[in-house]
Motif scaffolding. Structure first.
Motif, PDB file in Angstrom:
ATOM      1  N   TRP A 417      38.901  53.528  34.916  1.00  0.00           N
ATOM      2  CA  TRP A 417      40.171  52.808  35.052  1.00  0.00           C
ATOM      3  C   TRP A 417      39.971  51.342  35.435  1.00  0.00           C
ATOM      4  N   LEU A 418      39.003  51.045  36.286  1.00  0.00           N
ATOM      5  CA  LEU A 418      38.817  49.674  36.726  1.00  0.00           C
ATOM      6  C   LEU A 418      38.366  48.779  35.569  1.00  0.00           C
ATOM      7  N   ARG A 419      37.410  49.287  34.764  1.00  0.00           N
ATOM      8  CA  ARG A 419      36.969  48.486  33.625  1.00  0.00           C
ATOM      9  C   ARG A 419      38.091  48.293  32.619  1.00  0.00           C
ATOM     10  N   HIS A 420      38.869  49.339  32.401  1.00  0.00           N
ATOM     11  CA  HIS A 420      40.010  49.206  31.496  1.00  0.00           C
ATOM     12  C   HIS A 420      41.033  48.215  32.038  1.00  0.00           C
ATOM     13  N   ALA A 421      41.253  48.254  33.347  1.00  0.00           N
ATOM     14  CA  ALA A 421      42.207  47.309  33.958  1.00  0.00           C
ATOM     15  C   ALA A 421      41.744  45.866  33.778  1.00  0.00           C
ATOM     16  N   LEU A 422      40.442  45.655  33.901  1.00  0.00           N
ATOM     17  CA  LEU A 422      39.916  44.300  33.705  1.00  0.00           C
ATOM     18  C   LEU A 422      40.109  43.843  32.260  1.00  0.00           C
ATOM     19  N   VAL A 423      39.893  44.747  31.311  1.00  0.00           N
ATOM     20  CA  VAL A 423      40.104  44.386  29.909  1.00  0.00           C
ATOM     21  C   VAL A 423      41.576  44.113  29.644  1.00  0.00           C
ATOM     22  N   VAL A 424      42.454  44.904  30.250  1.00  0.00           N
ATOM     23  CA  VAL A 424      43.890  44.646  30.115  1.00  0.00           C
ATOM     24  C   VAL A 424      44.221  43.240  30.621  1.00  0.00           C
ATOM     25  N   GLY A 425      43.671  42.880  31.775  1.00  0.00           N
ATOM     26  CA  GLY A 425      43.911  41.536  32.310  1.00  0.00           C
ATOM     27  C   GLY A 425      43.387  40.450  31.400  1.00  0.00           C
TER      28      GLY A 425
END
Length: 809
Positions: A417-425
């Motif tokens: 989730w954290l890596r995905h959140a960074l990509v979303v940002g």
């Protein structure tokens, strides 16, 4: 002890990073590029916008102009000489005040003759700004208009910094004047390119015709005064001007509508540039945040790869703080290397940026890698280290010891989730920049579609300034210019030639009250229209359409018949619903009537963003009674297919006809068009580069995450394929995961752009900040890039050998 621990961890981080050169180089490159871009823009913003003006107590300096609501006049009128006298003598809230203007004129030093930018301020300018000369003295009332103070740039380029220049007399703006002072290099008022200042004293007896607006006025507020209180006082003082100086009824009526406008001098000087520069600085901040998200993702991958090592350290008794410090040490070391790389990048890129930027941005050439920029770079690198390494370090400092039994395998989907959140940002920020660039791109496109009322190709324009004893009045200048037009027309390849006092996109025109016979004598103010003087085949050469009647002929410049031309808008204003040809008009302060012989199309004079002006065109020679106006250095217009190459031949002809005359303001109309769009094009180019960089970083971030996911799910993918899953299904699974991440980022990015694009509204032309086409097209571009970034790891996943996948640990 703590410092010793940190030093040990930093040394350990250096050794560890040396063993992973790919990770180190990639991280330093991304951070260095982003920090370097932001450091360069910080230097520009600091120098131009944040540094105080180089004057005494600059916060108390104000620019004073005026408005006249309901008068139909321009939004801001500027000032007139009588306002200067009234404010100087009677204002209690202005300690000092000065009137000034700007123009180009001829400077002759020996055999060197050029047209340079000059200003003729009142002698109070220097005390108002609180400045002193580097050499010599300042002008006094006794100097009248015979004294000149020169800039440091002129002193350097023309006089080789010779201190004995003080006291020498030269031909400055058609008159012998004496250099009495040299200003320091920081004094460039009111423009970067102002080369000298001619002394001027204004006395009450000099006010013969009040109401000649258009000059600029600067003042110094008294302690405790505010912009609002000063504006109220100046409005009251201006209301008394007709009683003191007289003037026609129209002037008294205008003063009745007059409202003083007071703003900070810095706001006036920087108003056109502050918005674009802040936008560009904000863009570099977003790029840095995107780069930080990318690096944070790399750190997460790195930490997951070292999970076994960290778990062993934790199991052997290492405190969480020690592990946290170890991870942060790596982030700090990488940020330090990135800061060094950033300074190298900024040192190379900043001069390129400055050379491409509009030259008139105040103090722009002073931007550089000074102590403040170095400190900013260090702080930006340190903050980036905590942004990039903070969350990954927190995760890495608390390893899951239960995974020791699994050999470090078995990363769950929840941990993605954290890596995905960074990509979303990353995606959201990159899309916001893309939408901003798209809006500016639309603006440039719309600007290029504008019809200025004249041709912009195959036209050369230039000016000369002949000065000889026989050129002493309007008629003699007219004879010279008309004869020179004939010589120009004889050059090979020249199709038509003409001249105009103020060339469009090069010089602005002045306003003049015009009255018609249909207006009552009491309403002698008439309509305020722009005016110009022209001769030859100017309208043909420029491709300006003749809508009715005729243009000027040779007889119009040699008789006193008083024929004029009007533009389409002027005709509609003066004679609504009627044929303008044959009508008569009268200028202010003249009794003669002049006849309209033709109507021409409107043209855009100042730039392509300002509506076309209603204008009146007079013959080159002002032969009406009370006339005698001299147009000494008009702009020549040459239509030829050789516009880009004919200048040397024209220069040779000028030297033959008038060897004493400098040839200056040599442009093609195509060049003037490009220059008029320079600020918008420059902002688009810079923001476009930032957006492209953000798009690439966003795509790389998505690719890296999906590649790691594929690597982590290799065993799972092998099982699926062994059970019959087709390659297309595997690709769809991975691409779908990427599209979901990008989709969330796009949705958030649209909301961010929706809130942020209003900051671009002052830069846009012909497009709204919430332009539907842009808000649809740019997200589609982002989705397509996301699909490409997702497809590459998906293709790799679909090509996995199931047997080999199942054998992997």
């Amino acid at each position: 002890m703590r410092l010793g621990n940190w030093m040990a961890d930093l040394r350990q981080a250096l050794r560890t990073l040396r063993r992973t050169p790919g990770f180190t180089v990639t991280t330093v490159g991304m951070l260095g590029l982003a920090i370097g871009a932001m450091a360069g823009m910080f230097s520009v913003v600091k120098t131009v916008l944040l540094d105080r003006l180089p004057y005494a107590d600059p916060d108390r300096l104000v620019y004073v102009t005026a408005s006249a609501p309901g008068s139909g006049l321009p939004e801001e009128l500027g000032a007139a000489p009588e306002f200067f006298l009234q404010y100087k003598e009677q204002s209690t809230l202005l300690q000092d005040v000065a009137l000034y203007d700007n123009f180009t004129s001829t400077l002759r030093v020996g055999d060197r003759v050029e047209r340079v930018r000059m200003s003729q301020p009142t002698n109070t300018l220097y005390s108002t700004l609180g400045v002193k000369p580097m050499l010599g003295r300042l002008p006094t009332e006794q100097d009248e208009d015979t004294a000149v103070v020169i800039s440091h740039a002129l002193w350097t380029r023309w006089f080789g910094r010779d201190p004995s220049v003080i006291g020498r007399t030269y031909d400055v703006s058609d008159k012998h004047r004496t250099i009495i002072g040299v200003m320091g290099p920081e004094f460039r008022f009111p423009r970067n390119d102002t080369m000298l200042w001619i002394s001027q004293t204004i006395r009450p007896a000099d006010i013969k015709a009040p109401g000649r607006f258009g000059a600029d006025l600067v003042g110094r507020l008294a302690p405790g005064a505010t912009y609002g209180s000063a504006a109220n006082e100046l409005t009251t003082l201006a209301a008394r001007l007709p009683e003191r100086f007289g003037g026609p009824t129209a002037y008294a009526r205008l003063i009745g509508q007059h409202r003083a406008v007071v703003r900070g001098l810095a706001d006036q000087l920087l108003g056109n540039y502050s918005g674009p520069l802040w936008v560009l600085f904000a863009a570099t901040v977003l790029v840095l945040l995107i780069a930080c998200a990318n690096v944070a993702n790399l750190f997460l991958v790195r930490i997951e790869g070292r999970h076994q090592e960290m778990s062993v350290r934790r199991a052997l008794g290492a405190a969480r703080g020690q592990l946290l410090r170890l991870h942060m040490a790596e982030a700090i070391v990488l940020a330090g290397f990135a800061a060094v790389a950033a300074l190298a990048i900024a040192a190379v890129a900043l001069p390129i940026f400055l050379s491409a930027a509009p030259a008139l941005i105040p103090r722009l050439d002073e931007a550089g890698l000074d102590a403040a920029t170095l400190s900013f770079t260090a702080v930006a690198a340190l903050v980036s280290a905590f942004i990039c390494g903070g969350l990954p370090a927190l995760r890495g400092s608390a390893p899951d010891l239960s995974r020791l039994r699994e050999g470090g395998r078995g990363l769950t989907r929840q941990r993605h989730w954290l890596r995905h959140a960074l990509v979303v940002g990353q995606t959201a920020l990159a899309l916001a920049l893309l939408i901003g660039s798209g809006l500016l791109m639309r603006s440039v496109y719309e600007l290029r579609q504008v019809d200025p009322g004249y041709d912009t190709r195959d036209i050369l324009t230039f000016q000369i300034a002949p000065e000889r004893p026989e050129l002493k009045d309007a008629a003699s200048f007219a004879r010279f210019n008309l004869a020179f037009l004939e010589r120009l027309a004889a050059l090979p390849g020249v199709q038509s030639v003409g001249l105009i006092e103020n060339v469009p996109l090069n010089e602005g025109t002045s306003l003049m009250p015009i009255r018609t016979e249909q207006m009552s004598a009491d309403a002698n103010e008439g309509k305020l229209l722009h005016y110009n003087f022209t001769a030859g085949d100017y309208f043909k050469a420029m491709g300006i359409k003749l809508l009715a009647g005729r243009t000027f002929g040779a007889d119009d410049h040699a008789s006193s018949r008083g024929n004029v031309l009007v533009s389409k808008s002027a005709a509609a204003m003066l004679w609504p619903g009627r044929d303008a040809v044959g009508q008569r008009l009268q200028r202010r302060d003249q009794t003669a009537w002049e006849t309209v012989v033709g109507v021409v199309d409107d043209v855009m004079q100042d730039d392509l963003q300002t509506p076309a002006e209603a204008a009146v065109y007079f013959p080159l020679v002002d032969t009406t009674p009370q006339g005698g106006r001299t147009v000494s250095s008009p702009g020549y217009v040459v239509r030829t297919a050789r516009a880009e190459t004919i200048a040397p031949e024209v220069r040779a002809l000028v030297h033959e006809v008038a060897p004493e005359a400098p040839m200056y303001r040599v442009f093609t109309m195509a060049r003037l068009i490009e220059d008029s769009m320079l600020q918008l094009s420059f902002t688009l180019l810079t923001l476009g580069i930032a957006s492209l960089l953000a798009l690439i970083l966003g795509a790389v971030g998505l690719y890296a995450v999906l590649s790691y996911v594929v690597d982590e799910r290799t065993r799972e993918i092998g099982v699926r394929m062994a059970l019959g899953a087709r390659a297309t299904q595997v690709r769809a699974m991975v691409v779908g995961q990427g599209v979901r991440v990008v989709g969330v980022g796009v949705a958030i990015g649209v909301l961010v752009a929706f809130a942020g694009t209003r900051a671009l509204s002052s830069l846009l032309f012909g497009v709204q900040p919430l332009d539907v086409a842009t808000f649809v097209a740019m997200p589609l571009v982002m989705v397509l890039v996301g699909l490409l970034a997702s497809y590459l790891p998906a293709r790799r996943a679909s090509n996995l050998d199931p047997i080999e996948s199942l054998r992997r640990d």
